[in-house]
Scaffold this active site. Structure first.
Site: not given
Length: 257
Positions: A65, A108, A111, A131
């Site tokens: 992210a 991310g 993901e 994270e």
């Protein structure tokens, strides 16, 4: 045209979508996720598109992210994060999605790769959910999809330590289907997508849905869905064409009906 994506429709039946924020290793900000969600929604309606290949750069599929953007949001802002709707739209994409991953696929990025139906990885790829190092946890499917893909022990190790795994390990635990040299990753992903695109579209769509059902339902319910889908396909023109082509020793011409 999107600012954060490169689109290539030169392969018949295939759309190649490349994440393009090279200055930040394709970090996933709201704009990129919004443009990706919108593009997949458009391709969902495009009958000429039979499958999609999603990739990044040679250095990074997506390094996570956008931390600078994330830092600007407090708890209330995160609760109302517009990226949530983007992730939901991406997860609803029903056509075959093949990810070609080189370099980093972290947070991310990992993901997003797991939203794909098939992952082809360069030997230099690294997959991780770091994270925990920021005092948070995965929030776009990283705990749920990862555990289903690699099993409890490996998922716990990746999420709780934040340490990435290499491509070989990713293949051994079932996250990745194939490993290539980095210069051939996209080419191999396109080849797989083209092989799928030549199949009957309705059969491909229902087969994908049936396989995904197996991940989130009990066996009896999954078998009921499979039998229903099989019965639906038995009445299609493509099923008749497939059988005729096999008997006549020729390539089938599927129309999606």
């Amino acid at each position: 045209m999107p600012d954060t994506l490169l689109l290539d429709n030169s392969h018949a039946g295939i759309c190649l979508v490349t994440l393009h924020r090279p200055e930040v290793l394709n970090a996933l900000n709201t704009r990129l996720l919004g443009e990706l969600a919108a593009e997949l929604e458009r391709l969902e309606r495009d009958d000429s598109c039979r499958a999609v290949v999603l990739t990044g750069s040679r250095k990074a599929f997506a390094a996570g992210a956008d931390i600078n953007e994330m830092a600007e949001r407090d708890a209330v802002g995160i609760l109302n994060d517009p990226r949530v709707a983007c992730w939901q739209q991406i997860s609803r994409f029903s056509k075959p999605l093949v990810a070609a991953v080189n370099g980093f696929a972290l947070g991310g990025g990992c993901e997003l790769a797991m939203h794909a139906d098939i992952i082809v990885a360069g030997v230099d790829a690294r997959f991780g959910q770091p994270e925990i190092n920021l005092g948070i946890m995965p929030g776009a499917g990283g705990t749920q999809r990862l555990l289903r893909a690699v099993g409890k022990s490996m998922a716990m190790q990746m999420v709780l330590t934040g340490e990435p795994i290499d491509a070989r390990t990713a293949q051994q635990v079932g996250l990745v289907s194939e490993i290539t040299q980095p210069e051939f990753t996209v080419e191999r992903a396109v080849q797989i997508a083209q092989a799928i695109a030549r199949k009957a579209p309705l059969a491909v769509r229902l087969a994908k849905e049936s396989l995904l059902k197996a991940m989130d339902t009990d066996l009896a319910s999954g078998l009921r869905f499979e039998r229903h889908a099989f019965t639906v396909l038995a009445a299609t023109d493509d099923r008749r064409e497939g059988i005729s082509a096999f008997r006549e020793k020729r390539a089938p011409v599927f129309t999606g009906r």
